[in-house]
Design a protein around this motif. Sequence first.
Motif, PDB file in Angstrom:
ATOM      1  N   LEU A  17       0.822  -1.209   0.000  1.00  0.00           N
ATOM      2  CA  LEU A  17       0.000   0.000   0.000  1.00  0.00           C
ATOM      3  C   LEU A  17       0.858   1.261   0.000  1.00  0.00           C
ATOM      4  CD1 LEU A  17      -2.746  -1.047   2.575  1.00  0.00           C
ATOM      5  CD2 LEU A  17      -3.053  -0.732   0.121  1.00  0.00           C
ATOM      6  N   LEU A  18       2.033   1.164   0.646  1.00  0.00           N
ATOM      7  CA  LEU A  18       2.889   2.340   0.746  1.00  0.00           C
ATOM      8  C   LEU A  18       3.762   2.562  -0.482  1.00  0.00           C
ATOM      9  CD1 LEU A  18       4.015   1.951   4.464  1.00  0.00           C
ATOM     10  CD2 LEU A  18       2.410   3.640   3.549  1.00  0.00           C
ATOM     11  N   THR A  19       3.815   1.579  -1.367  1.00  0.00           N
ATOM     12  CA  THR A  19       4.627   1.726  -2.573  1.00  0.00           C
ATOM     13  C   THR A  19       4.050   2.843  -3.443  1.00  0.00           C
ATOM     14  OG1 THR A  19       5.193  -0.611  -2.559  1.00  0.00           O
ATOM     15  CG2 THR A  19       5.505   0.585  -4.627  1.00  0.00           C
ATOM     16  N   PRO A  20       4.818   3.870  -3.752  1.00  0.00           N
ATOM     17  CA  PRO A  20       4.261   4.984  -4.534  1.00  0.00           C
ATOM     18  C   PRO A  20       3.878   4.543  -5.941  1.00  0.00           C
ATOM     19  CG  PRO A  20       6.645   5.209  -4.292  1.00  0.00           C
ATOM     20  CD  PRO A  20       6.235   4.068  -3.420  1.00  0.00           C
ATOM     21  N   LEU A  21       2.731   5.042  -6.398  1.00  0.00           N
ATOM     22  CA  LEU A  21       2.293   4.756  -7.756  1.00  0.00           C
ATOM     23  C   LEU A  21       3.101   5.603  -8.732  1.00  0.00           C
ATOM     24  CD1 LEU A  21      -1.540   4.748  -7.071  1.00  0.00           C
ATOM     25  CD2 LEU A  21      -0.096   2.752  -7.473  1.00  0.00           C
ATOM     26  N   LYS A  22       3.360   5.022  -9.892  1.00  0.00           N
ATOM     27  CA  LYS A  22       4.192   5.687 -10.884  1.00  0.00           C
ATOM     28  C   LYS A  22       3.402   6.716 -11.683  1.00  0.00           C
ATOM     29  CE  LYS A  22       6.720   3.982 -14.519  1.00  0.00           C
ATOM     30  NZ  LYS A  22       7.227   2.880 -15.278  1.00  0.00           N
ATOM     31  N   ALA A  23       4.032   7.843 -11.986  1.00  0.00           N
ATOM     32  CA  ALA A  23       3.402   8.839 -12.850  1.00  0.00           C
ATOM     33  C   ALA A  23       3.209   8.258 -14.250  1.00  0.00           C
ATOM     34  CB  ALA A  23       4.265  10.088 -12.924  1.00  0.00           C
ATOM     35  N   ALA A  24       2.173   8.718 -14.921  1.00  0.00           N
ATOM     36  CA  ALA A  24       1.924   8.292 -16.301  1.00  0.00           C
ATOM     37  C   ALA A  24       2.587   9.270 -17.255  1.00  0.00           C
ATOM     38  CB  ALA A  24       0.425   8.237 -16.570  1.00  0.00           C
ATOM     39  N   THR A  25       3.175   8.731 -18.305  1.00  0.00           N
ATOM     40  CA  THR A  25       3.792   9.567 -19.344  1.00  0.00           C
ATOM     41  C   THR A  25       2.779   9.778 -20.469  1.00  0.00           C
ATOM     42  OG1 THR A  25       6.008   8.744 -18.853  1.00  0.00           O
ATOM     43  CG2 THR A  25       5.667   9.734 -21.011  1.00  0.00           C
ATOM     44  N   PHE A  26       2.553  11.036 -20.813  1.00  0.00           N
ATOM     45  CA  PHE A  26       1.687  11.399 -21.931  1.00  0.00           C
ATOM     46  C   PHE A  26       2.565  11.984 -23.034  1.00  0.00           C
ATOM     47  CE2 PHE A  26      -1.493  10.680 -18.909  1.00  0.00           C
ATOM     48  CZ  PHE A  26      -2.763  10.767 -19.468  1.00  0.00           C
ATOM     49  N   THR A  27       2.545  11.343 -24.187  1.00  0.00           N
ATOM     50  CA  THR A  27       3.274  11.835 -25.352  1.00  0.00           C
ATOM     51  C   THR A  27       2.270  12.503 -26.280  1.00  0.00           C
ATOM     52  OG1 THR A  27       4.867  10.029 -25.157  1.00  0.00           O
ATOM     53  CG2 THR A  27       4.798  11.207 -27.247  1.00  0.00           C
ATOM     54  N   ILE A  28       2.448  13.790 -26.510  1.00  0.00           N
ATOM     55  CA  ILE A  28       1.489  14.583 -27.286  1.00  0.00           C
ATOM     56  C   ILE A  28       2.124  14.911 -28.630  1.00  0.00           C
ATOM     57  CG2 ILE A  28       0.119  16.700 -27.306  1.00  0.00           C
ATOM     58  CD1 ILE A  28       0.403  16.585 -24.164  1.00  0.00           C
ATOM     59  N   VAL A  29       1.480  14.486 -29.700  1.00  0.00           N
ATOM     60  CA  VAL A  29       2.061  14.544 -31.041  1.00  0.00           C
ATOM     61  C   VAL A  29       1.193  15.414 -31.947  1.00  0.00           C
ATOM     62  CG1 VAL A  29       2.876  13.177 -33.003  1.00  0.00           C
ATOM     63  CG2 VAL A  29       2.898  12.173 -30.703  1.00  0.00           C
ATOM     64  N   ASN A  30       1.811  16.331 -32.671  1.00  0.00           N
ATOM     65  CA  ASN A  30       1.075  17.136 -33.647  1.00  0.00           C
ATOM     66  C   ASN A  30       1.301  16.595 -35.055  1.00  0.00           C
ATOM     67  OD1 ASN A  30      -0.311  19.067 -35.065  1.00  0.00           O
ATOM     68  ND2 ASN A  30       1.340  20.582 -34.982  1.00  0.00           N
ATOM     69  N   LYS A  31       0.284  15.914 -35.582  1.00  0.00           N
ATOM     70  CA  LYS A  31       0.353  15.446 -36.966  1.00  0.00           C
ATOM     71  C   LYS A  31      -0.470  16.324 -37.899  1.00  0.00           C
ATOM     72  CE  LYS A  31       1.781  10.691 -36.269  1.00  0.00           C
ATOM     73  NZ  LYS A  31       1.561   9.267 -36.594  1.00  0.00           N
ATOM     74  N   CYS A  32      -0.909  17.469 -37.394  1.00  0.00           N
ATOM     75  CA  CYS A  32      -1.585  18.424 -38.268  1.00  0.00           C
ATOM     76  C   CYS A  32      -0.567  19.028 -39.233  1.00  0.00           C
ATOM     77  CB  CYS A  32      -2.227  19.545 -37.447  1.00  0.00           C
ATOM     78  SG  CYS A  32      -3.436  19.008 -36.216  1.00  0.00           S
ATOM     79  N   SER A  33      -1.042  19.553 -40.320  1.00  0.00           N
ATOM     80  CA  SER A  33      -0.158  20.200 -41.302  1.00  0.00           C
ATOM     81  C   SER A  33       0.166  21.631 -40.892  1.00  0.00           C
ATOM     82  CB  SER A  33      -0.825  20.192 -42.679  1.00  0.00           C
ATOM     83  OG  SER A  33      -2.066  20.892 -42.634  1.00  0.00           O
ATOM     84  N   TYR A  34      -0.303  22.049 -39.720  1.00  0.00           N
ATOM     85  CA  TYR A  34      -0.125  23.415 -39.239  1.00  0.00           C
ATOM     86  C   TYR A  34       0.263  23.380 -37.761  1.00  0.00           C
ATOM     87  CZ  TYR A  34      -4.935  22.152 -38.018  1.00  0.00           C
ATOM     88  OH  TYR A  34      -6.054  21.479 -37.569  1.00  0.00           O
ATOM     89  N   THR A  35       0.683  24.516 -37.247  1.00  0.00           N
ATOM     90  CA  THR A  35       1.081  24.632 -35.850  1.00  0.00           C
ATOM     91  C   THR A  35      -0.145  24.608 -34.944  1.00  0.00           C
ATOM     92  OG1 THR A  35       3.044  25.913 -36.412  1.00  0.00           O
ATOM     93  CG2 THR A  35       2.228  26.124 -34.158  1.00  0.00           C
ATOM     94  N   VAL A  36      -0.041  23.887 -33.827  1.00  0.00           N
ATOM     95  CA  VAL A  36      -1.031  23.972 -32.762  1.00  0.00           C
ATOM     96  C   VAL A  36      -0.287  24.293 -31.470  1.00  0.00           C
ATOM     97  CG1 VAL A  36      -2.584  22.325 -33.889  1.00  0.00           C
ATOM     98  CG2 VAL A  36      -0.988  21.514 -32.139  1.00  0.00           C
ATOM     99  N   TRP A  37      -1.010  24.805 -30.518  1.00  0.00           N
ATOM    100  CA  TRP A  37      -0.459  25.084 -29.207  1.00  0.00           C
ATOM    101  C   TRP A  37      -1.126  24.118 -28.232  1.00  0.00           C
ATOM    102  CZ3 TRP A  37      -0.795  28.273 -33.167  1.00  0.00           C
ATOM    103  CH2 TRP A  37       0.274  29.156 -33.415  1.00  0.00           C
ATOM    104  N   ALA A  38      -0.400  23.056 -27.898  1.00  0.00           N
ATOM    105  CA  ALA A  38      -0.958  22.024 -27.025  1.00  0.00           C
ATOM    106  C   ALA A  38      -1.172  22.602 -25.626  1.00  0.00           C
ATOM    107  CB  ALA A  38      -0.016  20.829 -26.966  1.00  0.00           C
ATOM    108  N   ALA A  39      -2.235  22.134 -24.978  1.00  0.00           N
ATOM    109  CA  ALA A  39      -2.534  22.539 -23.608  1.00  0.00           C
ATOM    110  C   ALA A  39      -2.779  21.291 -22.773  1.00  0.00           C
ATOM    111  CB  ALA A  39      -3.757  23.449 -23.578  1.00  0.00           C
ATOM    112  N   ALA A  40      -2.384  21.333 -21.513  1.00  0.00           N
ATOM    113  CA  ALA A  40      -2.584  20.193 -20.615  1.00  0.00           C
ATOM    114  C   ALA A  40      -2.732  20.695 -19.188  1.00  0.00           C
ATOM    115  CB  ALA A  40      -1.404  19.224 -20.707  1.00  0.00           C
ATOM    116  N   VAL A  41      -3.814  20.325 -18.533  1.00  0.00           N
ATOM    117  CA  VAL A  41      -4.032  20.661 -17.125  1.00  0.00           C
ATOM    118  C   VAL A  41      -4.563  19.413 -16.398  1.00  0.00           C
ATOM    119  CG1 VAL A  41      -4.492  23.108 -17.557  1.00  0.00           C
ATOM    120  CG2 VAL A  41      -6.390  21.497 -17.611  1.00  0.00           C
ATOM    121  N   PRO A  42      -4.273  19.252 -15.110  1.00  0.00           N
ATOM    122  CA  PRO A  42      -3.537  20.175 -14.243  1.00  0.00           C
ATOM    123  C   PRO A  42      -2.018  20.076 -14.368  1.00  0.00           C
ATOM    124  CG  PRO A  42      -4.230  18.270 -12.974  1.00  0.00           C
ATOM    125  CD  PRO A  42      -4.812  18.097 -14.351  1.00  0.00           C
TER     126      PRO A  42
END
Length: 233
Positions: A17-42
């Motif tokens: 129970l005391l073993t800390p849970l691991k953070a999740a890695t999120f890989t955010i990829v822009n495959k659009c043909s144009y620039t985007v401004w990625a946002a992520a909260v919290p």
Amino acid sequence: MAVAISFVLLPLAFLTLLTPLKAATFTIVNKCSYTVWAAAVPSGGGNRLNSGQTWTINVPAGTTGGRVWARTGCSFDASGNGHCQTGDCGGKLSCTAYGSPPNTLAEFSLNQYQNLDFFDISDIDGYNVGLDFSPVNPSGSCHGIRCAANIIGQCPAKLKAPGGCNNACTVFKTDEYCCNSGSCGPTNYSRFFKRLCPDAYSYPKDDATSTFTCPGGTNYRVTFCPPKTKQFI
């Protein structure tokens, strides 16, 4: 003997129970043909992504109410102040608040009931950019979801917005579309979104066909403007 074994196992249970849970890695990829401004909260804030660029963030275990989305038509000064046509979060490059409609959302809560991650794509705040939200290593019921149809091109006239397509709640602000009383059902407008993006939330009570799970500790990839053929890469 059974009692002795239970006392031996008890400290091991507490250690688990005391073993800390691991953070999740999120890989955010822009495959659009144009620039985007990625946002992520919290966790994450925001980042400019030119076409083909990738942004990686670590999201703490137990995070709830998480969102990732693309902003379009942005302009920021050297201090990170500015404005976006879609998905703007208070005029800041690094978001601490949710974005303004229309914006297609990747939503998640990590390590919840039975240590499952719950995740979805939502069109409740409208649609601005196609989205794929997938576990990095899919398996069985832990699989990717996608909303990448031509919603903007087919958007009903009353829902059209610069750079995107609004959901009916944003436009009409009535209980019929916003479900403020908790008793609403699908409408012709929500059916429009559901027909084009069956994986995604089309109105607030669309849980049964729009919420997905993976085991806690899963890593994810969010792809803007994914290819039309679904691939897990």
